[in-house]
Scaffold this motif. Sequence first.
Motif, mmCIF file in Angstrom:
data_model
loop_
_atom_site.group_PDB
_atom_site.id
_atom_site.type_symbol
_atom_site.label_atom_id
_atom_site.label_comp_id
_atom_site.label_asym_id
_atom_site.label_seq_id
_atom_site.Cartn_x
_atom_site.Cartn_y
_atom_site.Cartn_z
ATOM 1 N N SER A 64 0.835 -1.211 0.000
ATOM 2 C CA SER A 64 0.000 0.000 0.000
ATOM 3 C C SER A 64 0.861 1.250 0.000
ATOM 4 N N ASP A 95 -5.800 -0.872 -4.721
ATOM 5 C CA ASP A 95 -5.280 -1.432 -3.472
ATOM 6 C C ASP A 95 -6.315 -2.388 -2.871
ATOM 7 N N GLU A 96 -6.146 -3.660 -3.118
ATOM 8 C CA GLU A 96 -7.056 -4.714 -2.631
ATOM 9 C C GLU A 96 -8.521 -4.368 -2.904
HETATM 10 MG MG MG Z 1 -2.007 -2.845 2.162
#
Ligand code: MG
Length: 246
Positions: A41, A167-168
Amino acid sequence: MIEARELVKQFGPQRVLDGIDLKVEEGEIVVLLGPSGSGKSTLLRCLNGLETPTSGTVEVAGVIVDAGLKPRDREARFRSIRQRTGMVFQQFNLYPHKTALGNVTEALRVVRGLAAAEADRIGERLLARVGLSDKRDAYPSRLSGGQQQRVAIARALATEPAVLLFDEPTSALDPELVGEVLAVMRELAREGMTMVVVTHEMKFAREAASRVVFLDGGRIVEEAAPEAFFASPRHERAQRFIRQLQ
Ligand code: MG
Ligand code: ADP
């Protein structure tokens, strides 16, 4: 399209990114893998200036930012990078008091200064692209998680970014809703969008990635085509990571 050179990020004494060198060509889909806390991240956030790099250089869509720049100049360049990138988060971060269309058109009206009718026309086209034309007037609370994330993707596309950072994007979704979001991402990939994707969806990584980049302890320890990476990861940490998936 994206290049990080000797990128370092420290939070106090902790070196979270420890000299990252990464290049992403136009149209590539790079999937970032790595254990929790490995810096995935933070790397995404350093690319568009949501975090300020401690040292090193970031280049996105022709805009170069060296960490050594004066803060004012650095921020100006990162602002310019943010205008050329879209980011999609695990938590969809939609404005709860705006409709789906209102969420998508916000930046067009506020940042680009488009008239409402023009912004709506573009917004409707984007909602159609993520399969949500019928939800234009719905508020986020009335949408499923998968629909909210598709609105968030449409919103990220509104300013015609050169790069999308994910991000995810499916980690907060119920399993049955993951597929509809991945389908939109696959379609964007097919259309040639340059994307960097942090995800635990290994099927997506195998099938859609041009390249897999594996992080551990703030370093890139392995970088390979997905077939090679999943068939025979070279690095011990990557081998353990893949074993844990099975
Ligand atoms: Mg992360
Ligand atoms: P990942 O996304 O791979 O799980 P992160 O980039 O979120 O990893 O975090 C990497 C490391 O940096 C972790 O040890 C995390 O605790 C730390 N970290 C992330 N953000 C901050 C912050 N804002 N302040 C202090 N430490 C942070």
